[in-house]
Design a protein around this motif. Structure first.
Motif, short mmCIF file in Angstrom:
data_model
loop_
_atom_site.label_atom_id
_atom_site.label_comp_id
_atom_site.label_asym_id
_atom_site.label_seq_id
_atom_site.Cartn_x
_atom_site.Cartn_y
_atom_site.Cartn_z
N LYS A 68 21.28 -23.33 40.86
CA LYS A 68 20.35 -22.55 41.69
C LYS A 68 20.36 -23.06 43.14
CE LYS A 68 17.62 -21.56 37.61
NZ LYS A 68 16.58 -22.08 36.72
N TRP A 104 23.51 -32.39 26.27
CA TRP A 104 24.52 -31.85 27.18
C TRP A 104 24.91 -32.83 28.29
CZ3 TRP A 104 26.71 -27.67 25.43
CH2 TRP A 104 25.97 -26.76 24.66
N PRO A 138 35.59 -28.23 38.61
CA PRO A 138 34.83 -29.47 38.82
C PRO A 138 35.06 -29.99 40.24
CG PRO A 138 36.04 -29.55 36.75
CD PRO A 138 36.51 -28.33 37.47
#
Ligand code: CAA
Length: 257
Positions: A68, A104, A138
Motif C-alpha cells: 500500500k 509468512w 524482488p
C-alpha cells in the motif's frame, strides 16, 4: 527509546526485536524498516549484548514490503527512497542475527530473513518471493541471496512463478537451520542466540565475518582473510583465556578483549 512498529527487549545477553504491525502481517513499511535497523544498530553497539533475534508474530514473520505504501510510487520515487538501501544496513551488523520465522516470510520478509545469519523456522513457516504477482521482482536481495542459497533452478521457479517453500522444504534446501514446533520457535531462537552470546565475542564477530566473506570473494582471497582473522585472534585476551582454560580443565571466562 520507544518505537511505533517494533517491540524491543533484552533477555540477558540477547537483544530481541519483534516486528509489530499485526494488522498488516508485519508488512515492511519505511517506518518499520528504519526502526528495525535503529534497534539492530543499538544492540550492535551495546557490549552487554552478544546476539540478536528478530521475530514476527505466529501468523507472519513479515508479508513483504508494504504494497500500500509502494503502490503509487514512480521509478524516481523509488530511486530517491531510502527503503531498499535501508536493507543494506543489516549487512553491517557485526553480531550474529537470528530470525525466528513463523508463518509468512514473503517478498521483503523472506529477504529480511535471508539477510540474517541463521533462521529458526516454525513448522508453519512459508518462504516465497511473490513479487511477480504484483508485476515486479524482488528488490532487496531475493534474486541474489536466494539463488546462492537454493541454486538457480529453484530460485527461478520462486521468482518467476511464486513457488512457495514450506518449512520442511526450506530445511531441505539449506535456507533454515532447523524446523521446530510453532510454539517453540521464539524460545529456540532465543536459546541459540543465548548460547552464541555466551561465547568469546571477538571470535564470534570474526567468525561471522569470515563465513560471510565466502559469499563475496574467491577461495584464495577468502582463505587469506580467514588466516588473517585467525591470526588476529591470537592478540586477544580471550584466546589466552580459552586455551588456558582448556589446559587447566575449567570453564573459560570471556572478556571480549
Ligand atoms: N503490504 C501491505 N499490506 C499487506 C501486505 C503487504 N505486503 N500483506 C498483507 N497485508 C495486509 C492485507 O492488505 C490485509 O489488510 P486489510 O485487512 O486492511 O485488507 C492484512 O494484511 C491481512 O492480509 P490478508 O487479508 O491478505 O491475509 P490472508 O491470510 O488472506 O493472506 C498473504 C496472507 C498470503 C500473506 C497475503 O496477505 C499476501 O499475499 N500478501 C502480500 C504478499 C506479497 O506480495 N509480498 C511481496 C511484497 S513486494 C516486496 O516485498 C518487494 C521487495 O522485494 C522488497
Amino acid at each position: 527509546m520507544s518505537y511505533e512498529t517494533i517491540l524491543v527487549e533484552t533477555r540477558e545477553r540477547v537483544g530481541l526485536i519483534r516486528l509489530n504491525r499485526p494488522k498488516a502481517l508485519n508488512a515492511l513499511n519505511q517506518t518499520l524498516l528504519s526502526e528495525l535497523m535503529s534497534a539492530l544498530e543499538a544492540f550492535d553497539a551495546d557490549e552487554n549484548i552478544g546476539a540478536i533475534v528478530i521475530a514476527g508474530s505466529e501468523k507472519a514473520f513479515a508479508a513483504g514490503a508494504d504494497i500500500k505504501e509502494m503502490a503509487k510510487a514512480s521509478a524516481v520515487d523509488m530511486l530517491n527512497s531510502d527503503f531498499i538501501p535501508t536493507f543494506d544496513r543489516i549487512r553491517a551488523i557485526k553480531k550474529p542475527v537470528i530470525a525466528a520465522v513463523s508463518g509468512w516470510a514473503l517478498g521483503g520478509g523472506s529477504e529480511l530473513a535471508l539477510s540474517c545469519d541463521m533462521i529458526i523456522a516454525a513448522e508453519n513457516a512459508k518462504f516465497g518471493q511473490p513479487e511477480i504477482n504484483i508485476g515486479v521482482i524482488p528488490g532487496a536481495g531475493g534474486t541474489q541471496r536466494l539463488t546462492k542459497a537454493v541454486g538457480k533452478a529453484l530460485a527461478m521457479e520462486m521468482v518467476l512463478n511464486n513457488r512457495t517453500l514450506s518449512a520442511a522444504e526450506a530445511l531441505h534446501y539449506g535456507i533454515v537451520n532447523r524446523v521446530v514446533p510453532s510454539e517453540r520457535c521464539l524460545e529456540e531462537a532465543l536459546q541459540l542466540a543465548a548460547d552464541i552470546a555466551a561465547r568469546a565475542p571477538l571470535a564470534v564477530q570474526l567468525g561471522k565475518e569470515a563465513v560471510n566473506q565466502a559469499f563475496e570473494t574467491s577461495l584464495t582471497e577468502g582463505l587469506a582473510d580467514e588466516r588473517r582473522a585467525f591470526t588476529l585472534l591470537f592478540a586477544t585476551q580471550d584466546q589466552k583465556e580459552g586455551m588456558s582454560a582448556f589446559i587447566e580443565k575449567r570453564p573459560p571466562e570471556w572478556a571480549g578483549r
